[in-house]
Design a protein around this motif. Structure first.
Motif: not given
Length: 227
Positions: A1-29
């Motif tokens: 958003m800041a980068a678009v605005t810095a170019l002189g445009w009026r930026a509109v942030g429109l979220p199309a996706l929501c991300a949600e962490p689902i990991l609840r315990a350490p992953l064995p590596v």
């Protein structure tokens, strides 16, 4: 958003996706030689659940920066695509060195995992976050975009493009016919082609800088850019 605005445009942030962490315990590596991440969302989900001294192979520079900011000490970026990440693995790692842990979301990462398996690697695909549609209701969407002309719309993933078009009201769709659609990949461009635009252009590289290059001459503050 800041980068678009810095170019002189009026930026509109429109979220199309929501991300949600689902990991609840350490992953064995144990037996894992490196962790593969194709999204910054995977980095967020992994933070605190895997050792930060594990090698991390990131899909691109932005994801790599996010991994370093999360405390991971050994981060190597690819050139911004899943194919480039697979090439990086093949060039610098060996199947005999151990398994690869691919941190991803349901429905994502299968092609990358299969490509590496065909090259002899053992790939552990683990879902550590999930993606849900995030488009606002139609009335809020109309208010966000406003009534002025929209000059361009930037799409940073194929799934963003898909969800945007799927939930776009008809009247807003009609108003965007005069806008330029800027796609980060061929796949995103293919999805966008199912709707009428003034034109569809693909970034020369799958990164933010290349996307911004396509906005053209700065100083268009009277026009909107949907991102």
């Amino acid at each position: 958003m800041a980068a678009v605005t810095a170019l002189g445009w009026r930026a509109v942030g429109l979220p199309a996706l929501c991300a949600e962490p689902i990991l609840r315990a350490p992953l064995p590596v144990r037996g894992v030689q490196a962790i593969l991440v194709t999204s910054g969302q995977a980095v967020t989900a992994l933070a605190g659940w895997v050792p930060v001294d594990m090698p991390v192979l990131a899909v691109g520079a932005a994801t790599a920066r996010r991994a370093r900011a999360a405390g991971f000490a050994h981060v190597t970026p690819a050139e911004g695509t899943a194919d480039a990440l697979a090439d990086l693995v093949r060039a610098e790692w060996r199947p005999a060195g151990g398994a690869l842990l691919l941190a991803t979301a349901p429905g994502y990462g299968r092609d990358l995992a299969e490509a590496l398996r065909r090259s002899g690697f053992r790939v552990l695909r683990r879902c550590v976050y999930r993606i849900r549609p995030g488009m606002p209701p139609a009335d809020i969407l109309r208010e966000m975009i406003g009534r002025e002309a929209v000059a361009a719309a930037l799409f940073f993933s194929a799934e963003t493009a898909r969800q945007f078009l799927r939930h776009l009201p008809r009247d807003v769709r009609d108003r965007l016919r005069g806008a330029r659609a800027i796609a980060i990949s061929d796949k995103a461009a293919e999805i966008l082609a199912t709707m009428e635009w003034r034109e569809i252009v693909r970034a020369a590289r799958p990164d933010q800088a290349a996307m911004l290059d396509l906005l053209g001459v700065a100083g268009q503050a009277e026009r909107s850019v949907v991102r």
